[in-house]
Scaffold this motif. Sequence first.
Motif, PDB file in Angstrom:
ATOM      1  N   GLY A   1      10.899  31.913  64.266  1.00 40.68           N
ATOM      2  CA  GLY A   1       9.812  31.165  63.633  1.00 40.68           C
ATOM      3  C   GLY A   1      10.234  30.711  62.239  1.00 40.68           C
ATOM      4  N   LEU A   2       9.733  29.522  61.836  1.00 39.03           N
ATOM      5  CA  LEU A   2      10.136  28.943  60.545  1.00 39.03           C
ATOM      6  C   LEU A   2       9.278  29.548  59.429  1.00 39.03           C
ATOM      7  CD1 LEU A   2      10.622  25.224  61.652  1.00 39.03           C
ATOM      8  CD2 LEU A   2      12.313  27.079  61.576  1.00 39.03           C
ATOM      9  N   GLY A   3       9.503  30.833  59.182  1.00 42.69           N
ATOM     10  CA  GLY A   3       8.737  31.529  58.153  1.00 42.69           C
ATOM     11  C   GLY A   3       9.631  32.410  57.294  1.00 42.69           C
ATOM     12  N   THR A   4       9.090  32.819  56.146  1.00 43.63           N
ATOM     13  CA  THR A   4       9.854  33.652  55.217  1.00 43.63           C
ATOM     14  C   THR A   4       9.258  35.055  55.088  1.00 43.63           C
ATOM     15  OG1 THR A   4       8.565  32.543  53.489  1.00 43.63           O
ATOM     16  CG2 THR A   4      10.835  31.793  53.804  1.00 43.63           C
ATOM     17  N   GLN A   5       8.244  35.381  55.916  1.00 42.39           N
ATOM     18  CA  GLN A   5       7.600  36.691  55.816  1.00 42.39           C
ATOM     19  C   GLN A   5       8.429  37.770  56.505  1.00 42.39           C
ATOM     20  OE1 GLN A   5       6.737  34.361  57.988  1.00 42.39           O
ATOM     21  NE2 GLN A   5       6.348  35.328  59.962  1.00 42.39           N
ATOM     22  N   LYS A   6       8.162  39.022  56.134  1.00 44.29           N
ATOM     23  CA  LYS A   6       8.826  40.157  56.767  1.00 44.29           C
ATOM     24  C   LYS A   6       8.001  40.706  57.930  1.00 44.29           C
ATOM     25  CE  LYS A   6      11.113  41.857  52.546  1.00 44.29           C
ATOM     26  NZ  LYS A   6      12.384  41.177  52.851  1.00 44.29           N
ATOM     27  N   GLU A   7       6.742  40.336  57.996  1.00 42.67           N
ATOM     28  CA  GLU A   7       5.849  40.913  58.997  1.00 42.67           C
ATOM     29  C   GLU A   7       6.133  40.378  60.393  1.00 42.67           C
ATOM     30  OE1 GLU A   7       4.782  39.445  56.221  1.00 42.67           O
ATOM     31  OE2 GLU A   7       3.738  40.983  55.057  1.00 42.67           O
ATOM     32  N   ARG A   8       5.679  41.179  61.384  1.00 42.07           N
ATOM     33  CA  ARG A   8       5.841  40.779  62.790  1.00 42.07           C
ATOM     34  C   ARG A   8       4.729  39.837  63.210  1.00 42.07           C
ATOM     35  NH1 ARG A   8       7.198  45.378  67.040  1.00 42.07           N
ATOM     36  NH2 ARG A   8       8.115  43.624  68.176  1.00 42.07           N
ATOM     37  N   THR A   9       4.789  38.614  62.711  1.00 39.30           N
ATOM     38  CA  THR A   9       3.908  37.554  63.180  1.00 39.30           C
ATOM     39  C   THR A   9       4.767  36.307  63.276  1.00 39.30           C
ATOM     40  OG1 THR A   9       1.921  36.214  62.720  1.00 39.30           O
ATOM     41  CG2 THR A   9       3.062  37.129  60.809  1.00 39.30           C
ATOM     42  N   ALA A  10       4.557  35.525  64.340  1.00 44.47           N
ATOM     43  CA  ALA A  10       5.447  34.397  64.627  1.00 44.47           C
ATOM     44  C   ALA A  10       4.862  33.094  64.105  1.00 44.47           C
ATOM     45  CB  ALA A  10       5.684  34.303  66.127  1.00 44.47           C
ATOM     46  N   ASN A  11       5.700  32.285  63.459  1.00 46.64           N
ATOM     47  CA  ASN A  11       5.272  30.998  62.918  1.00 46.64           C
ATOM     48  C   ASN A  11       5.362  29.937  64.012  1.00 46.64           C
ATOM     49  OD1 ASN A  11       7.130  32.654  61.042  1.00 46.64           O
ATOM     50  ND2 ASN A  11       5.728  31.655  59.629  1.00 46.64           N
ATOM     51  N   GLY A  12       4.199  29.499  64.500  1.00 44.47           N
ATOM     52  CA  GLY A  12       4.182  28.466  65.538  1.00 44.47           C
ATOM     53  C   GLY A  12       4.254  27.082  64.920  1.00 44.47           C
ATOM     54  N   GLY A  13       3.655  26.118  65.633  1.00 45.95           N
ATOM     55  CA  GLY A  13       3.672  24.745  65.153  1.00 45.95           C
ATOM     56  C   GLY A  13       4.076  23.813  66.273  1.00 45.95           C
ATOM     57  N   ALA A  14       3.953  22.512  65.999  1.00 46.74           N
ATOM     58  CA  ALA A  14       4.145  21.527  67.053  1.00 46.74           C
ATOM     59  C   ALA A  14       5.607  21.365  67.426  1.00 46.74           C
ATOM     60  CB  ALA A  14       3.585  20.182  66.605  1.00 46.74           C
ATOM     61  N   ALA A  15       5.837  21.280  68.739  1.00 45.80           N
ATOM     62  CA  ALA A  15       7.098  20.790  69.280  1.00 45.80           C
ATOM     63  C   ALA A  15       6.787  19.444  69.928  1.00 45.80           C
ATOM     64  CB  ALA A  15       7.637  21.763  70.316  1.00 45.80           C
ATOM     65  N   ARG A  16       7.807  18.778  70.427  1.00 43.60           N
ATOM     66  CA  ARG A  16       7.576  17.521  71.131  1.00 43.60           C
ATOM     67  C   ARG A  16       6.704  17.817  72.356  1.00 43.60           C
ATOM     68  NH1 ARG A  16       8.988  13.405  74.244  1.00 43.60           N
ATOM     69  NH2 ARG A  16       9.622  11.474  73.250  1.00 43.60           N
ATOM     70  N   PRO A  17       5.577  17.081  72.535  1.00 45.17           N
ATOM     71  CA  PRO A  17       4.669  17.369  73.649  1.00 45.17           C
ATOM     72  C   PRO A  17       5.388  17.229  74.985  1.00 45.17           C
ATOM     73  CG  PRO A  17       3.696  15.806  72.129  1.00 45.17           C
ATOM     74  CD  PRO A  17       5.107  15.967  71.707  1.00 45.17           C
ATOM     75  N   GLU A  18       5.083  18.144  75.910  1.00 41.26           N
ATOM     76  CA  GLU A  18       5.817  18.207  77.172  1.00 41.26           C
ATOM     77  C   GLU A  18       4.885  18.718  78.254  1.00 41.26           C
ATOM     78  OE1 GLU A  18       8.166  17.146  79.347  1.00 41.26           O
ATOM     79  OE2 GLU A  18       9.421  17.279  77.539  1.00 41.26           O
ATOM     80  N   LYS A  19       4.771  17.984  79.371  1.00 38.08           N
ATOM     81  CA  LYS A  19       3.924  18.447  80.468  1.00 38.08           C
ATOM     82  C   LYS A  19       4.738  19.098  81.586  1.00 38.08           C
ATOM     83  CE  LYS A  19      -0.190  15.785  79.519  1.00 38.08           C
ATOM     84  NZ  LYS A  19      -1.207  14.822  79.961  1.00 38.08           N
ATOM     85  N   THR A  20       6.055  18.987  81.531  1.00 42.94           N
ATOM     86  CA  THR A  20       6.904  19.685  82.497  1.00 42.94           C
ATOM     87  C   THR A  20       6.982  21.146  82.078  1.00 42.94           C
ATOM     88  OG1 THR A  20       8.199  17.676  82.716  1.00 42.94           O
ATOM     89  CG2 THR A  20       9.199  19.698  83.571  1.00 42.94           C
ATOM     90  N   PRO A  21       6.705  22.094  83.009  1.00 44.66           N
ATOM     91  CA  PRO A  21       6.747  23.504  82.618  1.00 44.66           C
ATOM     92  C   PRO A  21       8.127  23.927  82.108  1.00 44.66           C
ATOM     93  CG  PRO A  21       5.617  23.232  84.719  1.00 44.66           C
ATOM     94  CD  PRO A  21       6.240  21.908  84.398  1.00 44.66           C
ATOM     95  N   PHE A  22       8.148  24.516  80.916  1.00 49.46           N
ATOM     96  CA  PHE A  22       9.387  25.012  80.305  1.00 49.46           C
ATOM     97  C   PHE A  22       8.951  25.939  79.163  1.00 49.46           C
ATOM     98  CE2 PHE A  22      12.949  24.853  77.319  1.00 49.46           C
ATOM     99  CZ  PHE A  22      14.027  25.058  78.172  1.00 49.46           C
ATOM    100  N   PRO A  23       9.042  27.264  79.367  1.00 47.97           N
ATOM    101  CA  PRO A  23       8.510  28.171  78.341  1.00 47.97           C
ATOM    102  C   PRO A  23       9.312  28.083  77.037  1.00 47.97           C
ATOM    103  CG  PRO A  23       9.671  29.400  80.049  1.00 47.97           C
ATOM    104  CD  PRO A  23       9.616  27.972  80.512  1.00 47.97           C
TER     105      PRO A  23
END
Length: 467
Positions: free
Chosen positions: A194-216
């Motif tokens: 995740g694009l974050g600078t924290q030490k805690e166990r939380t994940a920085n989400g955010g937009a990726a290129r939109p995709e309707k084909t399943p791909f985790p």
Amino acid sequence: MKQAIRAAAPLTLFLASMAWPGAAIAGPDTALSIDHLREKALTDSTAWKLVEQLTTLFGARPAGSPSEQAAALWGAATLRDMGFAHAAAEPFALETWEPGTYFATIVAPNPQQLVVTPLGGTTGASVEAFAAVFPTYAAFKAATPEALAGKIAVVLEAIPRTQDGSGYSRAIAIRMNGAREAAERGAVGYLMRGLGTQKERTANGGAARPEKTPFPAFALAPPDAEQLGRLARLGPVRLRLSSSAGWTGKSRSHNVVAEIDGRDPAAKAILVSAHLDSWEQGTGAVDDGFGIAVVTAAAKLVRDLPVRPRRTIRIVWFGAEEVSQPEPVNTFAGARAYAARHATATPPLALVAESDGGAGRVLRLAIGAPENGDLVVRLRSALSPLGVSVLAEAPRAGGPDISVLQATGIPAFRLFQDASSQFDTHHNANDVLSAIDPAALSQNVAAWAVSLWLIADSEDPDPAAPR
Ligand SMILES: [Zn+2]
């Protein structure tokens, strides 16, 4: 009622200029008046109340969700109650995305649960495969299809903590493009730090290129990315990814708009903005409840002055800033809807600005105006007690939403904040009210209030024309 509200405002402000509003910033008491506005802003509680109510009443506000819709209707009513003109929530159509339920786990050498969040706009699936681990995005980009085929691609690049936020800007392609680039070379899933600078166990989400084909595709919490990196150095790692993230259909979002009518109908207007939507993990307090509170409270202080500014001030709380749209692929749906709806609005816009840079103090104002002209001289004098410098140069990027308006040729001004801590809470579960420092919030309100007054009252027909 309007008169009563105005009478309650401190009449010492701009008193000498009331008889002749055109002289409002040129009179002998200018410095005193601006000092009053700045000091009043520093002790004003409006911004805190707004961000507290917004985040408490509605919590997270994903684009197009019932909470974002309810917050928009509340916003229009709140702006009306605050005395702004023409307050409204303007709907626009939106496809919505939801994170669904998900997990990511190390299967071998020993089972371990990972803290992740699905990348916004991707469509989930369940896969189990060996990891192909890369320390940097460049190493991942250089990998052959043979190295990725049938594997889960893992990119562990960390972003540095920077005062100007450039660590994040330089790394954003890892999140926007990485999943698609992995899929194109035959990978079956994608994990990134995740694009974050924290030490805690939380994940920085955010937009990726939109995709309707399943791909985790997931972001990892930084400590989990480090754990995976250590393990991969010891030998092969097998992973299982599962998510039901995906596109859930048509909905609506809203831009919330309001105005302070300027006293000169021939003068071009100023637009100030922030965004109402947020990611789902926190309550969007820093991103971007803070910005909503700052621009609204600053505009309210200007609105309550005994003299209206020369220029109309438009306030916009954009909807749907965070997630891209899939068909056609597009960003900033709210700003696009605003630009389309208000393309021929009068008066036209002279300048646009946005507050969406975290919850740090303002360090610098950038505006395209003559270096030693009246406006810049006045801004310097008003902002220096707040520790804010003034750069007489238009910012190339004014902010995410207003980039849509900038692209039509309207210049921006920008109040740059200290971004050192911005990525500790960015798009993660730590983005809650307690992440806001009330003193930094007040400093932002004060910097915006004096800037907004001086810019909106400027006699220059077009103070920020590109040069
Ligand atoms: Zn934001």
